[in-house]
Design a protein around this motif. Structure first.
Motif, PDB file in Angstrom:
ATOM      1  N   PHE A  46       0.813  -1.214   0.000  1.00 11.44           N
ATOM      2  CA  PHE A  46       0.000   0.000   0.000  1.00 11.44           C
ATOM      3  C   PHE A  46       0.847   1.264   0.000  1.00 11.44           C
ATOM      4  O   PHE A  46       0.564   2.222  -0.731  1.00 11.44           O
ATOM      5  CB  PHE A  46      -0.951  -0.006   1.207  1.00 11.44           C
ATOM      6  N   ASP A  47       1.886   1.298   0.846  1.00 12.04           N
ATOM      7  CA  ASP A  47       2.738   2.496   0.898  1.00 12.04           C
ATOM      8  C   ASP A  47       3.385   2.766  -0.458  1.00 12.04           C
ATOM      9  O   ASP A  47       3.543   3.926  -0.865  1.00 12.04           O
ATOM     10  CB  ASP A  47       3.813   2.339   1.967  1.00 12.04           C
ATOM     11  N   ASP A  48       3.765   1.699  -1.160  1.00 12.92           N
ATOM     12  CA  ASP A  48       4.369   1.873  -2.482  1.00 12.92           C
ATOM     13  C   ASP A  48       3.353   2.429  -3.476  1.00 12.92           C
ATOM     14  O   ASP A  48       3.698   3.225  -4.359  1.00 12.92           O
ATOM     15  CB  ASP A  48       4.921   0.543  -2.990  1.00 12.92           C
ATOM     16  N   ILE A  49       2.104   1.986  -3.354  1.00  9.02           N
ATOM     17  CA  ILE A  49       1.056   2.502  -4.240  1.00  9.02           C
ATOM     18  C   ILE A  49       0.869   3.996  -3.993  1.00  9.02           C
ATOM     19  O   ILE A  49       0.773   4.794  -4.932  1.00  9.02           O
ATOM     20  CB  ILE A  49      -0.267   1.746  -4.016  1.00  9.02           C
ATOM     21  N   VAL A  50       0.801   4.383  -2.718  1.00  9.28           N
ATOM     22  CA  VAL A  50       0.650   5.800  -2.374  1.00  9.28           C
ATOM     23  C   VAL A  50       1.832   6.603  -2.914  1.00  9.28           C
ATOM     24  O   VAL A  50       1.660   7.648  -3.560  1.00  9.28           O
ATOM     25  CB  VAL A  50       0.547   5.975  -0.845  1.00  9.28           C
ATOM     26  N   ASN A  51       3.039   6.121  -2.647  1.00  8.79           N
ATOM     27  CA  ASN A  51       4.228   6.852  -3.090  1.00  8.79           C
ATOM     28  C   ASN A  51       4.301   6.956  -4.605  1.00  8.79           C
ATOM     29  O   ASN A  51       4.676   7.990  -5.160  1.00  8.79           O
ATOM     30  CB  ASN A  51       5.478   6.151  -2.551  1.00  8.79           C
ATOM     31  N   GLY A  52       3.951   5.868  -5.283  1.00 12.23           N
ATOM     32  CA  GLY A  52       3.964   5.902  -6.744  1.00 12.23           C
ATOM     33  C   GLY A  52       2.962   6.889  -7.293  1.00 12.23           C
ATOM     34  O   GLY A  52       3.225   7.598  -8.271  1.00 12.23           O
TER      35      GLY A  52
END
Length: 643
Positions: free
Chosen positions: A87-93
């Motif tokens: 999830f954090d990677d999705i947000v950051n992306g």
């Protein structure tokens, strides 16, 4: 190897999962984590502010849905809880994407619509059988990818901007061998040590929680059992089975035949010889000799034309028109077999023609053509009936009709689902299966919000349409204890067994740290444990170790000589006690290939780092502000966990 040494446990899902489907088309540049730039001033419902632009909770929901669709290509049973890890990677992306776009807009990077169109047209999935761009193939591709045209264009634009701005900062970075050599030596470092294991399973025996224990554990861990949003949907297929168009009548067949007689009249062909010259006098000579009894080949020979030059072969009128122009073809097809035609002037020169033979193709009568006409009319009627039905449904909805009223107006059969999630699963009935052929109805049903009118979704493969409505919406919430009692019981037992195993492992680790041999410390644990295992490894083996061994090996290479530590198995199976007894430094001076390979991998990593720093600078330039509270709430809502 360097990447393995430097970032063994770091996921690179990031932007890649958000645009994973697009990456298969464009191989666009993907970035991973994004540092926080503070959350002051962020508004409710907004996960980040980038200059004057906002990244909203709705944007994050859309990105998460696309990420889940991609994840389901590898695991069809995946639900939103599976996104928690990424999830954090999705947000950051998502924030990265908007940051780069905002930076590009501020600094005059402009993409033309033609460039985006070219990227779409270059995708093989958008081409028809003739290899050219097809609107039908493009629509099918968008449907399969669960993207709108606007979604795809935005992703393509983002990818192209990344290519223009970010990629140049990351390519062709050269790493000197002198820089790579000490890292290559580090990869050859050898270590010797010991490994003890305390498994959790052996501490589960005899644990039997009471109802009170389960209630207390459930209350303390409610977020662990968070279930995603569920809905009761209504759907009514609008297909040939429900619309039932009438069969073509004899009158319709006859009318179609009469309107298309030319298609059934047959196609006459002629074997033609033709001489084309630039001088009329030469053409007159050819015509005179041919009419005088010479063969056409002999008549054309004085003009320098061979038999191959004059042979045209069998021709239909349409084909010969394309070869010799309409006036010449009209004259040739008006003459009798054996006739000499011409000279006739065209843009090509002077034509002299001999009609060698005529073959008449018999046409089809209405009875002979009936079956193909009936098939054509039936297909047209089916399409018309479906279009008319959808039009009536849409008119009814526009006039304020409810789902049931709109479906009743056409006599459509209505199906009401049980309470299901966005994957079509019924938590209370694992045997329930949402119809695979109606997946667009499921997607549309979960896109509608409370109070929306029913909508019509298109079914794949020209199967028709489906009317979709929302009956009930249940927000994301912990599942009732009664529904998941067995799961909570298993979690309680594992939790208690883990506590017991941790206490035993910690006691062993404490004794080893004070100087006791690991073998003696394990013997004094008071429970039967596996014997201590000697460990010998080279650091380079970290990149090749399997999941069972890599955690212990990492700790072996993280400790100083003579030191020990307890470390938990990331897969939740128990605890390792690791001790490093001996360290032998590596020497890459006689390993030039390893040094070169390390430099190459260092080069890639360094390029990524430069790109990351560039994006970080863009974020500072655009004054990115993250709303961490909104992000945390969105994670809990979408994945069912705040961790």
């Amino acid at each position: 190897m360097f990447a393995a040494m430097r970032r063994l446990s770091k996921s690179k899902f990031g932007t890649a999962i958000f645009v994973a489907f697009l990456l298969t088309i464009l191989a666009s540049f993907a970035l991973a984590d994004m540092n926080s730039f503070g959350n002051k001033g962020a508004k409710s419902g907004v996960i980040a502010e980038i200059g004057d632009e906002q990244v909203t909770d709705r944007d994050l929901s859309t990105a998460s849905k696309q990420a889940l669709n991609q994840l389901r290509q590898q695991n069809p049973t995946a639900d939103y809880s599976a996104l928690a890890t990424y999830f954090d990677d999705i947000v950051n992306g998502l924030i990265d994407e908007h940051t780069i776009a905002a930076f590009a807009a501020d600094h005059g990077f402009v993409l033309s619509k033609r460039l985006v169109d070219a990227e779409i047209a270059s995708n093989p999935n958008t081409r028809g059988l003739d290899g050219k761009f097809s609107e039908q193939a493009y629509a099918a591709f968008l449907q399969q990818a669960q993207l709108t045209d606007a979604d795809l264009r935005r992703l393509i634009s983002s990818s192209l901007i990344q290519r223009q701005i970010v990629a140049p900062a990351a390519i062709n970075y050269k790493v000197p061998l002198g820089v790579a050599r000490p890292y290559a030596s580090m990869l050859l470092e050898k270590r010797e040590g010991e490994l003890g294991l305390v498994a959790i399973d052996q501490f589960a025996a005899g644990l039997n929680p009471s109802d009170g224990d389960l209630q207390a554990y459930y209350s303390a861990n409610r977020q662990r059992y968070q279930m995603p949003e569920q809905r009761v949907l209504k759907y009514a297929p609008i297909t040939l089975e429900t619309v039932k168009p009438s069969a073509p009548t004899d009158a319709e067949v006859t009318a179609y035949y009469n309107a298309n007689k030319a298609s059934y009249a047959g196609n006459e062909s002629r074997v033609i010889s033709q001489a084309v010259v630039q001088d009329k006098a030469v053409a007159d000579g050819i015509a005179a000799r041919a009419r005088g009894g010479q063969s056409f080949a002999a008549a054309a020979a004085p003009a320098g034309l061979s038999a191959e030059d004059i042979s045209v072969g069998p021709q239909t009128k349409a084909a010969f028109t394309g070869l010799a122009t309409a006036p010449v073809a009209n004259a040739a097809f008006a003459a009798n077999a054996g006739a000499i035609v011409g000279p006739i002037k065209s843009d090509l020169g002077w034509h002299v023609i001999k009609v060698e033979s005529i073959k008449s193709a018999a046409g089809k009568s209405v009875e002979q053509a009936r079956s193909e006409i009936v098939a054509k009319l039936a297909a047209d009627k089916k399409k018309a009936a479906l279009s008319e039905a959808v039009g009536k449904i849409q008119d009814a909805i526009d006039d304020g009709s409810s789902f049931d009223e709109a479906a009743k107006s056409l006599g459509l059969p209505v199906t009401t689902t049980p309470m299901i999630d966005s994957g079509g699963k019924d938590r209370k009935n694992p045997a329930y299966v949402f119809p695979a052929a109606l997946q667009p109805a499921l997607k549309t049903g979960f896109e509608l919000v409370a109070g929306d009118d029913p909508d019509v979704a298109t079914l794949p493969n020209d199967a028709g349409f489906v009317l979709v409505g929302v009956d009930t919406i249940a927000d994301a919430a912990p599942a009732p204890l009664a529904d998941i009692k067995d799961r909570v019981r298993a979690d309680w037992i594992k939790s208690k067994a883990t506590d017991r195993a941790r206490a035993v492992a910690a006691a062993i680790a404490a004794k080893v740290a004070k100087g006791m041999s690991m073998t003696d410390a394990v013997k004094q644990a008071g429970v039967p444990l596996p014997p201590v295992t000697p460990v010998n490894a080279v650091r380079i083996q970290l990149s090749q170790a399997n999941a069972d061994a890599v955690t212990a090996l990492r700790m072996l290479f993280a400790l100083s000589q003579g030191k020990s530590r307890m470390v938990a198995d990331p897969q939740g199976r128990g605890f390792f006690i690791v001790k490093t007894n001996k360290i032998v430094p590596g020497d890459s001076s006689n390993q030039p290939n390893l040094v070169a390979q390390t430099a190459a991998e260092f080069q890639q990593t360094a390029g990524e780092e430069l790109a990351r720093q560039f994006v970080t600078a863009m974020a500072a330039d655009q004054k990115v502000k993250r709303n961490e509270e909104a992000i945390k709430a969105a994670k809990q809502r979408i994945t069912g966990t705040a961790k």
